[in-house]
Design a protein around this motif. Structure first.
Motif, PDB file in Angstrom:
ATOM      1  N   LEU A  38      -3.733 -18.364  -0.233  1.00 43.49           N
ATOM      2  CA  LEU A  38      -4.840 -18.894   0.838  1.00 43.49           C
ATOM      3  C   LEU A  38      -5.480 -18.176   1.741  1.00 43.49           C
ATOM      4  CD1 LEU A  38      -2.970 -22.151   1.614  1.00 43.49           C
ATOM      5  CD2 LEU A  38      -4.937 -22.042   0.295  1.00 43.49           C
ATOM      6  N   ALA A  39      -4.626 -17.076   2.303  1.00 42.07           N
ATOM      7  CA  ALA A  39      -4.837 -15.998   3.176  1.00 42.07           C
ATOM      8  C   ALA A  39      -5.810 -15.120   2.584  1.00 42.07           C
ATOM      9  CB  ALA A  39      -4.084 -15.631   3.850  1.00 42.07           C
ATOM     10  N   GLY A  40      -5.666 -14.866   1.226  1.00 38.06           N
ATOM     11  CA  GLY A  40      -6.477 -13.773   0.503  1.00 38.06           C
ATOM     12  C   GLY A  40      -7.825 -14.369   0.389  1.00 38.06           C
ATOM     13  N   GLY A  41      -7.714 -15.748  -0.141  1.00 39.78           N
ATOM     14  CA  GLY A  41      -9.045 -16.113  -0.369  1.00 39.78           C
ATOM     15  C   GLY A  41      -9.869 -16.322   0.866  1.00 39.78           C
ATOM     16  N   GLN A  42      -9.684 -16.579   1.933  1.00 40.16           N
ATOM     17  CA  GLN A  42     -10.322 -16.463   3.197  1.00 40.16           C
ATOM     18  C   GLN A  42     -10.878 -15.046   3.574  1.00 40.16           C
ATOM     19  OE1 GLN A  42     -11.063 -19.051   5.370  1.00 40.16           O
ATOM     20  NE2 GLN A  42     -10.365 -20.371   3.630  1.00 40.16           N
ATOM     21  N   LEU A  43      -9.734 -14.026   3.504  1.00 38.42           N
ATOM     22  CA  LEU A  43     -10.100 -12.834   3.773  1.00 38.42           C
ATOM     23  C   LEU A  43     -11.067 -12.244   2.641  1.00 38.42           C
ATOM     24  CD1 LEU A  43      -6.655 -11.473   4.616  1.00 38.42           C
ATOM     25  CD2 LEU A  43      -8.629 -11.850   6.513  1.00 38.42           C
ATOM     26  N   GLY A  44     -10.995 -12.454   1.307  1.00 38.96           N
ATOM     27  CA  GLY A  44     -11.897 -12.088   0.322  1.00 38.96           C
ATOM     28  C   GLY A  44     -13.376 -12.680   0.602  1.00 38.96           C
TER      29      GLY A  44
END
Length: 175
Positions: A38-44
């Motif tokens: 979830l964090a990776g998707g937001q940061l990406g």
């Protein structure tokens, strides 16, 4: 998706062989990996907005490849405590889900007015990648063992990156 699913589909035997992880530990790994994703998707997505889709996507693929290379090297240190592997597993999950937002942004930019159709085809391609990743991962697991799953995933990611770069060159050449 193909590279990530090669490992995710067989995460249980991979972590069993590498760290002696059982069902309880795997449950926690999946929970934490989901949060990291979830964090990776937001940061990406934020990286695509700030740096541009191609740079953000390349960063995500490079991070994914680095983590898979590190997991491949961990085979030499077997057994590795699961807590020592956890940072790599969380980086993998974050990098895996970092990639789709910039990839979709890039696809929209390349497709122009055909963006809705391109996104629909992308959704189909995601499912093809999931199923082919599991199938190829099964072949790797059966033929070479679980320790080679991350190495095969690196290969898949690098091929994907080369294809994305070729598309970029084609886009700039057409101008």
């Amino acid at each position: 998706m193909l590279g990530s699913m090669m490992v995710l589909s067989y995460l249980a035997p991979f972590l069993r062989d590498l760290a002696g992880a059982g069902p309880t530990e795997l449950g926690w790994v999946f929970v934490l990996a989901g949060l990291a994703g979830l964090a990776g998707g937001q940061l990406g997505g934020r990286a695509a907005d700030r740096w541009g889709a191609s740079r953000a996507m390349t960063t995500g693929v490079a991070a994914f490849a680095a983590v898979m290379a590190a997991l491949t090297c961990c085979q030499l240190l077997r057994p590795v405590p699961l807590l020592a592997l956890l940072p790599l597993l969380l980086l993998w999950a974050g990098a895996s889900w970092w990639i789709p937002p910039p990839a979709q942004s890039r696809m929209i930019a390349l497709a122009g007015p055909a963006a809705p159709q391109a996104l629909a085809l992308n959704s189909s391609a995601v499912y093809v990648g999931v199923s082919c990743g599991a199938a190829l991962g099964g072949v790797v697991l059966e033929t070479y063992g679980s320790g080679w799953l991350p190495a095969a995933a690196v290969g898949a990611e690098l091929i994907a990156l080369a294809l994305f770069r070729a598309a970029d060159r084609g886009r700039y050449a057409a101008r």
